[in-house]
Scaffold this motif. Structure first.
Motif, PDB file in Angstrom:
ATOM      1  N   ALA A   1      13.245   7.917   7.077  1.00  5.35           N
ATOM      2  CA  ALA A   1      12.245   7.478   6.138  1.00  5.35           C
ATOM      3  C   ALA A   1      11.314   6.445   7.013  1.00  5.35           C
ATOM      4  CB  ALA A   1      13.243   6.539   5.001  1.00  5.35           C
ATOM      5  N   LEU A   2      11.916   5.728   7.921  1.00  8.57           N
ATOM      6  CA  LEU A   2      11.018   4.557   8.590  1.00  8.57           C
ATOM      7  C   LEU A   2      10.080   5.299   9.681  1.00  8.57           C
ATOM      8  CD1 LEU A   2      10.484   1.587   8.467  1.00  8.57           C
ATOM      9  CD2 LEU A   2      12.421   1.471  10.083  1.00  8.57           C
ATOM     10  N   LYS A   3       8.765   4.838   9.656  1.00 11.36           N
ATOM     11  CA  LYS A   3       8.172   5.273  10.753  1.00 11.36           C
ATOM     12  C   LYS A   3       8.095   3.944  12.015  1.00 11.36           C
ATOM     13  CE  LYS A   3       4.260   7.304  10.183  1.00 11.36           C
ATOM     14  NZ  LYS A   3       2.807   7.490   9.814  1.00 11.36           N
ATOM     15  N   SER A   4       7.738   2.623  11.384  1.00  8.75           N
ATOM     16  CA  SER A   4       7.752   1.610  12.294  1.00  8.75           C
ATOM     17  C   SER A   4       7.850   0.263  11.376  1.00  8.75           C
ATOM     18  CB  SER A   4       6.435   1.722  13.083  1.00  8.75           C
ATOM     19  OG  SER A   4       5.392   1.384  12.124  1.00  8.75           O
ATOM     20  N   THR A   5       8.225  -0.897  12.094  1.00  8.96           N
ATOM     21  CA  THR A   5       8.122  -2.194  11.461  1.00  8.96           C
ATOM     22  C   THR A   5       7.186  -3.111  12.273  1.00  8.96           C
ATOM     23  OG1 THR A   5      10.052  -2.816  12.835  1.00  8.96           O
ATOM     24  CG2 THR A   5      10.665  -1.726  10.727  1.00  8.96           C
ATOM     25  N   LYS A   6       6.751  -3.986  11.307  1.00 13.26           N
ATOM     26  CA  LYS A   6       5.906  -5.205  11.990  1.00 13.26           C
ATOM     27  C   LYS A   6       6.296  -6.487  11.524  1.00 13.26           C
ATOM     28  CE  LYS A   6       1.086  -6.510  12.093  1.00 13.26           C
ATOM     29  NZ  LYS A   6      -0.313  -5.895  11.586  1.00 13.26           N
TER      30      LYS A   6
ATOM     31  N   ASN B   1       0.818  -1.228   0.008  1.00 11.68           N
ATOM     32  CA  ASN B   1      -0.064  -0.099  -0.126  1.00 11.68           C
ATOM     33  C   ASN B   1       0.801   1.230   0.062  1.00 11.68           C
ATOM     34  OD1 ASN B   1       0.406   0.859   2.637  1.00 11.68           O
ATOM     35  ND2 ASN B   1      -0.472  -1.155   3.472  1.00 11.68           N
ATOM     36  N   PRO B   2       0.314   2.457  -0.271  1.00 12.73           N
ATOM     37  CA  PRO B   2       1.251   3.586  -0.404  1.00 12.73           C
ATOM     38  C   PRO B   2       2.293   3.797   0.753  1.00 12.73           C
ATOM     39  CG  PRO B   2      -0.888   4.270  -1.030  1.00 12.73           C
ATOM     40  CD  PRO B   2      -1.002   2.754  -0.430  1.00 12.73           C
ATOM     41  N   THR B   3       2.037   3.396   1.947  1.00 17.63           N
ATOM     42  CA  THR B   3       3.080   3.681   3.013  1.00 17.63           C
ATOM     43  C   THR B   3       3.545   2.456   3.657  1.00 17.63           C
ATOM     44  OG1 THR B   3       1.231   3.672   4.880  1.00 17.63           O
ATOM     45  CG2 THR B   3       1.697   5.647   3.833  1.00 17.63           C
ATOM     46  N   THR B   4       3.460   1.209   3.023  1.00 20.32           N
ATOM     47  CA  THR B   4       3.930  -0.018   3.529  1.00 20.32           C
ATOM     48  C   THR B   4       4.699  -0.744   2.550  1.00 20.32           C
ATOM     49  OG1 THR B   4       1.920  -0.208   4.944  1.00 20.32           O
ATOM     50  CG2 THR B   4       3.409  -2.165   4.753  1.00 20.32           C
TER      51      THR B   4
ATOM     52  N   GLU C   1       6.714   0.421   7.765  1.00 15.66           N
ATOM     53  CA  GLU C   1       5.723   1.613   7.637  1.00 15.66           C
ATOM     54  C   GLU C   1       6.818   2.710   7.336  1.00 15.66           C
ATOM     55  OE1 GLU C   1       2.549   1.342   7.194  1.00 15.66           O
ATOM     56  OE2 GLU C   1       2.589  -0.705   7.574  1.00 15.66           O
ATOM     57  N   LEU C   2       6.383   3.586   6.381  1.00 10.09           N
ATOM     58  CA  LEU C   2       7.326   4.601   5.854  1.00 10.09           C
ATOM     59  C   LEU C   2       6.624   6.148   6.140  1.00 10.09           C
ATOM     60  CD1 LEU C   2       8.339   3.288   2.371  1.00 10.09           C
ATOM     61  CD2 LEU C   2       9.213   2.772   4.662  1.00 10.09           C
ATOM     62  N   ASN C   3       7.503   7.004   6.513  1.00 13.76           N
ATOM     63  CA  ASN C   3       6.970   8.418   6.756  1.00 13.76           C
ATOM     64  C   ASN C   3       6.281   8.867   5.627  1.00 13.76           C
ATOM     65  OD1 ASN C   3       7.719   8.648   9.549  1.00 13.76           O
ATOM     66  ND2 ASN C   3       9.545   8.812   8.874  1.00 13.76           N
ATOM     67  N   ASP C   4       6.933   8.776   4.216  1.00 12.49           N
ATOM     68  CA  ASP C   4       6.417   9.293   3.026  1.00 12.49           C
ATOM     69  C   ASP C   4       5.550   8.409   2.243  1.00 12.49           C
ATOM     70  OD1 ASP C   4       7.031  11.818   3.756  1.00 12.49           O
ATOM     71  OD2 ASP C   4       9.249  11.401   2.981  1.00 12.49           O
TER      72      ASP C   4
ATOM     73  N   ASP D   1       7.382   6.004  -1.105  1.00 15.65           N
ATOM     74  CA  ASP D   1       8.836   6.474  -1.224  1.00 15.65           C
ATOM     75  C   ASP D   1       9.760   5.800  -1.840  1.00 15.65           C
ATOM     76  OD1 ASP D   1      11.362   7.607  -0.652  1.00 15.65           O
ATOM     77  OD2 ASP D   1      11.200   7.488   1.617  1.00 15.65           O
ATOM     78  N   GLN D   2      10.146   6.228  -3.008  1.00 19.80           N
ATOM     79  CA  GLN D   2      10.691   5.485  -4.152  1.00 19.80           C
ATOM     80  C   GLN D   2      12.180   5.335  -3.725  1.00 19.80           C
ATOM     81  OE1 GLN D   2       9.254   3.565  -6.588  1.00 19.80           O
ATOM     82  NE2 GLN D   2       7.302   4.353  -5.504  1.00 19.80           N
ATOM     83  N   THR D   3      12.763   6.167  -2.913  1.00 20.72           N
ATOM     84  CA  THR D   3      13.940   6.004  -2.393  1.00 20.72           C
ATOM     85  C   THR D   3      14.349   4.943  -1.347  1.00 20.72           C
ATOM     86  OG1 THR D   3      13.931   7.599  -0.650  1.00 20.72           O
ATOM     87  CG2 THR D   3      14.095   8.716  -2.804  1.00 20.72           C
ATOM     88  N   PHE D   4      13.229   4.469  -0.792  1.00 18.24           N
ATOM     89  CA  PHE D   4      13.355   3.424   0.366  1.00 18.24           C
ATOM     90  C   PHE D   4      14.101   2.101  -0.378  1.00 18.24           C
ATOM     91  CE2 PHE D   4      12.010   0.307   3.274  1.00 18.24           C
ATOM     92  CZ  PHE D   4      12.532   0.840   4.562  1.00 18.24           C
ATOM     93  N   PRO D   5      13.880   1.310  -1.514  1.00 13.63           N
ATOM     94  CA  PRO D   5      14.920   0.487  -1.927  1.00 13.63           C
ATOM     95  C   PRO D   5      16.339   0.858  -1.916  1.00 13.63           C
ATOM     96  CG  PRO D   5      12.917   0.638  -3.274  1.00 13.63           C
ATOM     97  CD  PRO D   5      12.957   1.810  -2.337  1.00 13.63           C
TER      98      PRO D   5
END
Length: 539
Positions: A140-145, A93-96, A155-158, A161-165
């Motif tokens: 970049a990172l809000k939390s992990t599950k 999803n957009p933030t995961t 779970e990402l802040n933005d 976010d295509q920079t995350f990879p």
């Protein structure tokens, strides 16, 4: 560019002699290159820590590149992220961003590389917040599950976010063993070696500060390097460039990596028993303009945005990057025509096309016309600051040549001044320097890493540059999943900031390694990932 390695343009040298021992973490000694079964690397780089949460300096990152694996990484010869410890990574999803691990992975000590280890690694990286550590994951990172034993949701802040990879290829995302590393504090080198929680192609057998590190192949590693070419590698640390040069000349080491002077590299290149390997690197040098205090700046005695732009553009017309690269740096730096270095996907060369003769050379007539059309009286007085104790002694020659290039046109009268680094950063950020030298390197191979930190809202330059169109484009490229469209937006950003000239990009450092002619694989690791991978080297 993290916090962002603007202070990493020149490696610090450790104050120990070849015959002096540092603070020993093990009984490692420097060795010669006579052992055919061991590869010897020499460097003047300093290792400050080997916990990924506690260091982002060049020397530490080089060693950590060998001993830690990432969820995503780049294959030798590429700058594009692909799964390494992960089997896959995708937005659900957009933030995961969901990461699924490959089955059966283990640390060197036999402990499993599973979802628990991934969550632990990413959470501590974002949470420890060590002042010397990288900051990308925290940003970049809000939390992990944990989804299951092999799957983690990030779970990402933005959103999107295509920079995350790309961030997952950086030192920020090194995967460490929860049974070896502390959850909320930096783990010592002794405990790291003892615990053997290594997920990369090598494990660290021993380390003696400022003397040597011994690496051996990690039998449990499975990643972007199919199999290391040399099972045992020694990294020898030298206190000076002279010592490093002497040891590669005498073949006490097989490869010299960071840092040799331009003059030494030129000399070593004439030795028939050695070969100088080079490729575009990730370090950049640039001239920054304070939009408030530069000539005709917003807080100057005669504020005029059009005239200030004409001054910046005329300077861009006159600078001869190739002459600086050749005369000062002997080819160890090459001309840079964008904030995004050559070798990174999406890099363009707008400064080459927009200024000077349109092919990278200077054009005094064009500069004169720009100033005349804007009503700027010449010569314009310029005060330019540079630094030698942080950016290297050659900065004095670099800025003397820039002064010569600008003044030879008759359009500028230039005063150059050097300031010690202890006060340099504070003075430029408070606007005391109208025009000043900066340099640095990225933390991962993505165009955004060389753009947002300079031109986004609240950027670290604090030089008064603002452009809502650039903000909009940066937000768009960061969330554009289509790679072709994203590169097109990155090109638009580079074009716009080159027209505005907040930074005048000048030089890109070369990745340079000097090796014996019997050493193979050096060129395979000098790529756009800017990672020096020992696993592809052999002799």
């Amino acid at each position: 560019m993290g916090k962002r390695k603007i202070v990493a343009a020149v490696s610090m040298l450790l104050a120990i002699g070849m015959g002096l021992s540092g603070c020993a973490h093990a009984s490692t000694d420097q060795t010669s290159a006579s052992d055919a079964n061991t590869l010897k690397i020499g460097t003047t780089d300093v290792v400050s820590a080997l916990d990924p949460a506690g260091a982002s300096d060049t020397g530490s990152v080089m060693l950590m590149t060998q001993i830690y694996g990432q969820l995503m990484n780049q294959k030798p010869g590429s700058s594009d992220p692909e799964p390494e410890l992960a089997e896959s990574g995708e937005f659900v999803n957009p933030t995961t961003y969901r990461v699924k691990l490959r089955k059966g992975l283990k640390f060197a000590n036999g402990n499993p590389i599973n979802a628990e280890a991934v969550k632990f690694s990413l959470d501590r990286q974002a949470g420890i917040n060590d002042p010397n550590g990288p900051q990308l994951m925290k940003m970049a990172l809000k939390s992990t599950k944990i989804v299951d034993d092999l799957t983690v949701d990030c779970e990402l802040n933005d959103a999107n976010d295509q920079t995350f990879p790309g961030i997952l290829t950086a030192n920020d995302a090194a995967i460490v063993d929860p049974k070896v590393f502390g959850a909320d504090k930096i783990t010592s080198i002794d405990d790291i070696i003892k615990g053997r929680g290594f997920s990369g192609p090598y494990e660290l057998v021993s380390y003696s500060k400022g003397v040597a590190a011994k690496l051996k192949a990690n039998a449990n590693y499975s990643g972007v390097i199919d199999k290391v070419k040399t099972d045992t590698v020694m990294v020898n640390y030298y206190s000076s460039e002279d010592n490093l040069k002497l040891n590669i000349q005498q073949h006490n080491i097989d490869v010299a990596w960071n840092t040799l002077s331009a003059k030494d590299i030129e000399t070593l290149g004439k030795d028939s028993s050695l070969k100088v390997h080079s490729a575009p690197g990730g370090s950049i040098r640039y001239l920054t303009f304070n939009f408030n205090t530069m000539p005709y700046g917003a807080q100057s005695d005669e504020p005029d945005a059009a005239k200030a732009l004409a001054v910046r553009q005329a300077i861009a017309d006159l600078v001869d990057r190739q002459a600086i690269a050749d005369r000062v740096y002997k080819g160890t730096y090459v001309p840079l025509y964008s904030n995004v270095p050559d070798g990174i996907t999406g890099a363009t060369q707008p400064f080459k096309e927009l200024y000077g003769d349109g092919n990278g050379g200077p054009d005094a007539a064009k500069a004169k016309k720009r100033l005349s059309d804007a009503g700027v009286k010449t010569p314009v007085n310029l005060n330019i600051q540079y630094n030698t104790d942080h950016y290297g002694a050659s900065s004095a020659d670099e800025y003397a040549l820039i002064k010569e290039q600008l003044e030879s046109s008759g359009l500028f009268k230039v005063t150059i001044q050097s300031t010690e680094w202890s006060s340099y950063a504070k003075k430029y950020s408070t606007g005391e320097f109208p025009i000043f030298q900066l340099g640095g390197s990225g933390e991962f191979s993505d165009g955004d890493d060389f753009l947002s930190i300079f031109y986004g809202k609240g950027n670290f330059l604090q030089n008064g540059y603002e452009n809502e169109d650039v903000y909009r484009l940066l937000a768009a490229e960061k969330t554009e999943a289509d790679k072709t469209k994203r590169n097109e937006i990155l090109a638009q950003v580079q074009e716009q900031v080159a027209k505005d000239i907040s930074n005048l990009d000048l030089l890109q450092g070369q990745q340079i390694a000097v090796a014996g002619t019997n050493v193979q694989g050096v060129d395979n690791t000098l790529d756009g990932s800017f990672k020096f991978r020992l696993g592809v080297l052999s002799k």
